[in-house]
Each structure stands twice: as C-alpha cells, then as structure tokens.
Write a protein that holds these residues in place. Structure first.
Motif, PDB file in Angstrom:
ATOM      1  N   THR A 129      -7.313   7.683   8.917  1.00 23.20           N
ATOM      2  CA  THR A 129      -7.280   6.259   9.200  1.00 23.20           C
ATOM      3  C   THR A 129      -5.841   5.745   9.148  1.00 23.20           C
ATOM      4  OG1 THR A 129      -7.677   5.770   6.852  1.00 23.20           O
ATOM      5  CG2 THR A 129      -9.591   5.857   8.306  1.00 23.20           C
ATOM      6  N   PRO A 130      -5.517   4.734   9.939  1.00 24.33           N
ATOM      7  CA  PRO A 130      -4.144   4.202   9.964  1.00 24.33           C
ATOM      8  C   PRO A 130      -3.725   3.639   8.612  1.00 24.33           C
ATOM      9  CG  PRO A 130      -5.425   3.419  11.847  1.00 24.33           C
ATOM     10  CD  PRO A 130      -6.396   4.057  10.915  1.00 24.33           C
ATOM     11  N   LEU A 131      -2.467   3.832   8.288  1.00 21.22           N
ATOM     12  CA  LEU A 131      -1.891   3.312   7.044  1.00 21.22           C
ATOM     13  C   LEU A 131      -0.623   2.550   7.402  1.00 21.22           C
ATOM     14  CD1 LEU A 131      -1.777   3.211   3.922  1.00 21.22           C
ATOM     15  CD2 LEU A 131      -0.525   5.381   4.006  1.00 21.22           C
ATOM     16  N   ASN A 139       2.017   7.110   7.725  1.00 19.77           N
ATOM     17  CA  ASN A 139       1.310   6.251   8.675  1.00 19.77           C
ATOM     18  C   ASN A 139      -0.194   6.503   8.710  1.00 19.77           C
ATOM     19  OD1 ASN A 139       1.152   8.700   9.982  1.00 19.77           O
ATOM     20  ND2 ASN A 139       2.439   8.118  11.717  1.00 19.77           N
ATOM     21  N   SER A 140      -0.687   7.406   7.862  1.00 23.44           N
ATOM     22  CA  SER A 140      -2.100   7.767   7.882  1.00 23.44           C
ATOM     23  C   SER A 140      -2.629   8.019   6.472  1.00 23.44           C
ATOM     24  CB  SER A 140      -2.327   9.037   8.709  1.00 23.44           C
ATOM     25  OG  SER A 140      -1.807   8.917  10.016  1.00 23.44           O
ATOM     26  N   THR A 141      -3.908   7.745   6.296  1.00 28.87           N
ATOM     27  CA  THR A 141      -4.619   8.196   5.108  1.00 28.87           C
ATOM     28  C   THR A 141      -5.539   9.325   5.532  1.00 28.87           C
ATOM     29  OG1 THR A 141      -4.570   6.028   4.023  1.00 28.87           O
ATOM     30  CG2 THR A 141      -6.241   7.585   3.274  1.00 28.87           C
ATOM     31  N   VAL A 142      -5.299  10.501   4.984  1.00 24.94           N
ATOM     32  CA  VAL A 142      -6.072  11.697   5.347  1.00 24.94           C
ATOM     33  C   VAL A 142      -7.144  11.936   4.293  1.00 24.94           C
ATOM     34  CG1 VAL A 142      -5.983  14.169   5.803  1.00 24.94           C
ATOM     35  CG2 VAL A 142      -4.073  12.701   6.493  1.00 24.94           C
ATOM     36  N   PRO A 158      -2.004   9.959   1.326  1.00 23.82           N
ATOM     37  CA  PRO A 158      -1.205   9.437   2.433  1.00 23.82           C
ATOM     38  C   PRO A 158      -0.396  10.549   3.097  1.00 23.82           C
ATOM     39  CG  PRO A 158      -0.131   8.955   0.366  1.00 23.82           C
ATOM     40  CD  PRO A 158      -1.446   9.587   0.020  1.00 23.82           C
ATOM     41  N   ALA A 159      -0.157  10.413   4.386  1.00 23.84           N
ATOM     42  CA  ALA A 159       0.622  11.427   5.116  1.00 23.84           C
ATOM     43  C   ALA A 159       1.253  10.791   6.343  1.00 23.84           C
ATOM     44  CB  ALA A 159      -0.264  12.596   5.528  1.00 23.84           C
ATOM     45  N   LYS A 160       2.252  11.472   6.868  1.00 24.68           N
ATOM     46  CA  LYS A 160       2.859  11.080   8.132  1.00 24.68           C
ATOM     47  C   LYS A 160       2.387  12.055   9.191  1.00 24.68           C
ATOM     48  CE  LYS A 160       7.289  10.099  10.380  1.00 24.68           C
ATOM     49  NZ  LYS A 160       8.769  10.070  10.205  1.00 24.68           N
ATOM     50  N   THR A 161       1.622  11.588  10.151  1.00 19.12           N
ATOM     51  CA  THR A 161       1.073  12.444  11.193  1.00 19.12           C
ATOM     52  C   THR A 161       1.568  11.987  12.560  1.00 19.12           C
ATOM     53  OG1 THR A 161      -0.929  11.093  11.510  1.00 19.12           O
ATOM     54  CG2 THR A 161      -1.008  12.816   9.814  1.00 19.12           C
ATOM     55  N   ALA A 170       1.989  17.163  10.400  1.00 22.84           N
ATOM     56  CA  ALA A 170       1.494  16.350   9.285  1.00 22.84           C
ATOM     57  C   ALA A 170       2.327  16.692   8.061  1.00 22.84           C
ATOM     58  CB  ALA A 170       0.019  16.613   9.025  1.00 22.84           C
ATOM     59  N   THR A 171       2.856  15.661   7.422  1.00 21.73           N
ATOM     60  CA  THR A 171       3.714  15.842   6.253  1.00 21.73           C
ATOM     61  C   THR A 171       3.285  14.882   5.160  1.00 21.73           C
ATOM     62  OG1 THR A 171       5.582  16.404   7.691  1.00 21.73           O
ATOM     63  CG2 THR A 171       6.101  15.819   5.427  1.00 21.73           C
ATOM     64  N   GLY A 172       3.248  15.370   3.911  1.00 17.31           N
ATOM     65  CA  GLY A 172       2.877  14.477   2.822  1.00 17.31           C
ATOM     66  C   GLY A 172       2.736  15.204   1.503  1.00 17.31           C
ATOM     67  N   VAL A 173       2.212  14.483   0.530  1.00 16.38           N
ATOM     68  CA  VAL A 173       1.966  15.029  -0.805  1.00 16.38           C
ATOM     69  C   VAL A 173       0.554  14.643  -1.234  1.00 16.38           C
ATOM     70  CG1 VAL A 173       2.674  15.040  -3.224  1.00 16.38           C
ATOM     71  CG2 VAL A 173       4.408  14.865  -1.422  1.00 16.38           C
ATOM     72  N   ALA A 174      -0.226  15.644  -1.627  1.00 18.99           N
ATOM     73  CA  ALA A 174      -1.587  15.405  -2.109  1.00 18.99           C
ATOM     74  C   ALA A 174      -1.648  15.656  -3.609  1.00 18.99           C
ATOM     75  CB  ALA A 174      -2.566  16.318  -1.381  1.00 18.99           C
TER      76      ALA A 174
END
Length: 213
Positions: A129-131, A139-142, A158-161, A170-174
């Motif tokens: 979904t857009p963030l 820019n996204s919630t995965v 959250p991630a940048k896709t 896709a880049t981010g931290v979970a």
C-alpha cells in the motif's frame, strides 16, 4: 406530423446504439485487472543483512537470497516471493575466527534457527500500500507472510519500491519478533531472571532486492 416524427426517430436510434458503445468500452480491462509481469530476483545483486541486540551489545551479519521474483504491474511493485538460503548465514562483527565460529554455530543450532532442519526461510508479499510522508524516503508499506523454522507469521514494514528501465527494486528494514518463530533463547519475555545476558526479542533485517525481466 413529420416535424415531430423525424427527431423522435433519430433519438430512438441513438438510444439503441448506446448499449453497443458501452459494451465496447467494457471490453477494455481496468488497470487493476491487468496481469502482473514477473521479474526474476538477481541474488548476486541483492543483499540481506541482519542485526540482533542484547543488553551488553549487538551482533550483525548477512545472509543470501537463494531465489525469488517480484510481480510488477505498470511501474509499480505489487507482489513477490523470496527464498533465503539459511546456510549462507554469516557473522560480520566478530573478527576473531574462534569467536565468530562459535556464534555462527549457536545461531545454526536449535536455540535459534535450526538450520540443519530448516535450510530456507521465505517471505511472500500479500499486499503493498502507498506510504506518504516517510522521513526515510519509503513510499510503500509491505505486508506479507514470513516463514522461519517452518512457522509462518504476518509482518508489515516500510520500504522503498519501484520499477525503472526493466529493473524492479525494494529496499528497507523489517523488524522481526523472533519469539513468534519459537526462538526464545535468552529472551526476557520467557526468562525473567536472565539479567544482563538477555537478548532482545526483536531483530532487524535490512534488504536491497533487485529483480529483472
């Protein structure tokens, strides 16, 4: 009489033609129903890091993606599935070979990831979904299903896709609560008297995923 008959006949003709026109428009599928394209994960270009913290410090290292794919619709990432090779687990912060080997062995054991019994872990995206307004540029919630030690739990982060020039990324931290995957060793949530030997329940997975057509 003809004065009124001809306009009425013309109007009736136009009304009769309208459903056929609407039918033609209905044949064009909305963007949301267009089939997603599959982009193949590039393990050699993708990275996966981990960090676990304890009362007295922290440890970090890496793992490798074994395989995977990203689903793309238009210029957006809409899904995906990723397989991690747990046998690739490494510790980066301990430079002493003996200490490094001991920690790797412990992480491989049943106290943690039971790697001999569970050679892979997986993550399957269920929604994106857009963030907006994220300070880190995400820019996204995965949201998806993470499977570790054969146990599946749903997580979100959250991630940048994005998709550009035939490359999906896709880049981010979970943040992952290890206790939900039956990894309870050193957890204060289960061993209250453990004191300064406690290991935090949550660990971090930092990722940079690259996929191509």
């Amino acid at each position: 009489m003809n004065k009124f008959f001809l306009p009425a006949l013309l109007a009736a003709s136009l009304l009769a033609a309208a459903p056929a026109s609407a039918q033609k428009k209905a044949k064009a599928a909305p963007a949301s129903t267009v089939a997603a394209a599959g982009y193949q994960l590039q393990p050699q270009l993708s990275t996966l890091g981990w960090e676990g913290k304890k009362v007295t410090g922290a440890h970090n290292g890496t793992m490798q993606f074994q395989s995977g794919n990203i689903a793309v619709r238009g210029n957006q990432v809409v899904g995906g599935k990723f397989v991690v090779d747990m046998n690739s687990l490494k510790v980066d912060d301990l430079k002493d070979a003996e200490s490094n080997g001991k920690l790797v062995g412990h992480l491989r054991s049943d106290d943690f990831f039971s790697i001999d019994k569970n050679a892979t872990s997986t993550f399957t995206i269920t929604s994106i979904t857009p963030l907006r307004g994220d300070a880190k540029g995400n820019n996204s919630t995965v949201t998806g299903d993470l499977t570790i030690k054969g146990i599946t739990q749903r997580i979100s982060f959250p991630a940048k896709t994005g998709v550009k020039n035939g490359v999906a990324s896709a880049t981010g931290v979970a943040t992952v609560d290890r206790t939900k995957f039956d990894i309870k060793y050193g957890s204060k949530s289960f061993f209250e008297s453990i004191g300064d030997k406690a290991i935090m329940d949550e660990f971090m997975l930092s990722f940079n995923v690259i996929a191509k057509k």
